[in-house]
Design a protein around this motif. Structure first.
Motif, PDB file in Angstrom:
ATOM      1  N   ASP A 265       0.826  -1.208   0.000  1.00 47.31           N
ATOM      2  CA  ASP A 265       0.000   0.000   0.000  1.00 47.31           C
ATOM      3  C   ASP A 265       0.862   1.261   0.000  1.00 47.31           C
ATOM      4  OD1 ASP A 265       0.693  -0.793   2.674  1.00 47.31           O
ATOM      5  OD2 ASP A 265      -0.783   0.629   3.455  1.00 47.31           O
ATOM      6  N   LEU A 266       2.003   1.233   0.682  1.00 48.15           N
ATOM      7  CA  LEU A 266       2.887   2.398   0.682  1.00 48.15           C
ATOM      8  C   LEU A 266       3.616   2.559  -0.649  1.00 48.15           C
ATOM      9  CD1 LEU A 266       4.316   2.244   4.301  1.00 48.15           C
ATOM     10  CD2 LEU A 266       2.479   3.684   3.410  1.00 48.15           C
TER      11      LEU A 266
ATOM     12  N   ASN B  65       2.323   1.637  -3.511  1.00 49.53           N
ATOM     13  CA  ASN B  65       1.298   2.168  -4.408  1.00 49.53           C
ATOM     14  C   ASN B  65       1.030   3.646  -4.151  1.00 49.53           C
ATOM     15  OD1 ASN B  65       0.951  -0.178  -5.852  1.00 49.53           O
ATOM     16  ND2 ASN B  65      -0.664  -0.933  -4.516  1.00 49.53           N
ATOM     17  N   GLU B  66       1.082   4.050  -2.905  1.00 47.56           N
ATOM     18  CA  GLU B  66       0.899   5.470  -2.575  1.00 47.56           C
ATOM     19  C   GLU B  66       2.017   6.308  -3.200  1.00 47.56           C
ATOM     20  OE1 GLU B  66       1.358   7.957   1.470  1.00 47.56           O
ATOM     21  OE2 GLU B  66      -0.173   6.377   1.551  1.00 47.56           O
ATOM     22  N   GLU B  67       3.239   5.832  -3.109  1.00 42.37           N
ATOM     23  CA  GLU B  67       4.350   6.553  -3.725  1.00 42.37           C
ATOM     24  C   GLU B  67       4.223   6.546  -5.249  1.00 42.37           C
ATOM     25  OE1 GLU B  67       9.128   7.074  -3.400  1.00 42.37           O
ATOM     26  OE2 GLU B  67       7.896   6.551  -1.690  1.00 42.37           O
ATOM     27  N   ARG B  68       3.761   5.451  -5.812  1.00 50.39           N
ATOM     28  CA  ARG B  68       3.519   5.362  -7.252  1.00 50.39           C
ATOM     29  C   ARG B  68       2.512   6.425  -7.690  1.00 50.39           C
ATOM     30  NH1 ARG B  68       2.747   0.000  -7.553  1.00 50.39           N
ATOM     31  NH2 ARG B  68       4.683  -0.501  -8.572  1.00 50.39           N
ATOM     32  N   GLU B  69       1.418   6.564  -6.937  1.00 51.43           N
ATOM     33  CA  GLU B  69       0.391   7.568  -7.249  1.00 51.43           C
ATOM     34  C   GLU B  69       0.945   8.985  -7.135  1.00 51.43           C
ATOM     35  OE1 GLU B  69      -2.717   6.580  -4.502  1.00 51.43           O
ATOM     36  OE2 GLU B  69      -3.191   4.704  -5.548  1.00 51.43           O
ATOM     37  N   CYS B  70       1.733   9.239  -6.106  1.00 50.39           N
ATOM     38  CA  CYS B  70       2.325  10.573  -5.930  1.00 50.39           C
ATOM     39  C   CYS B  70       3.263  10.913  -7.084  1.00 50.39           C
ATOM     40  CB  CYS B  70       3.068  10.658  -4.607  1.00 50.39           C
ATOM     41  SG  CYS B  70       1.993  10.671  -3.169  1.00 50.39           S
TER      42      CYS B  70
END
Length: 176
Positions: free
Chosen positions: A135-136, A138-143
């Motif tokens: 999940d982290l 993926n969060e960095e991927r989105e950012c």
């Protein structure tokens, strides 16, 4: 967005007298069969560092020959393009990072980006902090995606924003 990227620094005024020994780390991402690894030339430590987020192959048999080819190309490029040619490459040792295992088979590129941001020639807290949680990642991927899309120099920014708005409007209409 990529129209503004110019990878040939040899014609840049600021690079004419560049000493590559002033830079501690030179990063070379390398893709092998859809898997990215990072080869880092660590000038300060005198090492060639291979950073791999899966470690699914034997280093000496598989990665070292390939990494040596990349390093040889990098050394030739540095020696022909830059003013400072005093590095004793033959004294450099090899370092193989073995502490990282990504939680899936799709995040190697994100590890490469994270290493370029945080690698200092050793394993540090920025690289260990919850980085096995998907999940982290993926969060960095989105950012990262949003940073690219919303960047003011992105020539496609307005078009993408219009398309995203249309998509969201269609999606919201279907709900009601």
């Amino acid at each position: 967005y990529y129209d503004k990227v110019d990878l040939d620094i040899t014609n840049k005024e600021w690079a004419k007298n560049l000493s590559f020994t002033e830079c501690n780390l030179w990063f070379f991402p390398y893709c092998d069969n859809k898997h990215y690894i990072m080869i880092c030339v660590n000038i300060k430590a005198g090492r060639f560092e291979v950073l791999d987020s899966i470690r699914h192959k034997d280093f000496k048999e598989y990665y070292k020959p390939m990494a040596e080819r990349v390093v040889k190309y990098a050394i030739n490029y540095m020696n022909t393009q830059f003013a400072d040619k005093t590095v004793k490459w033959e004294r450099f040792t090899w370092f193989n990072l073995e502490k990282v295992t990504q939680p899936d088979d799709k995040s190697c590129g994100m590890y490469i980006i994270r290493w370029m941001r945080h690698w200092e020639g050793k394993y540090n807290s920025a690289l260990t902090k919850d980085w096995k949680r998907i999940d982290l990642i993926n969060e960095e991927r989105e950012c990262l995606m949003l940073d690219i899309i919303l960047d003011e120099d992105n020539l496609e920014r307005e078009r993408i924003m219009k398309e995203a708005t249309k998509y969201c409007n269609k999606k919201n209409k279907r709900k009601f």
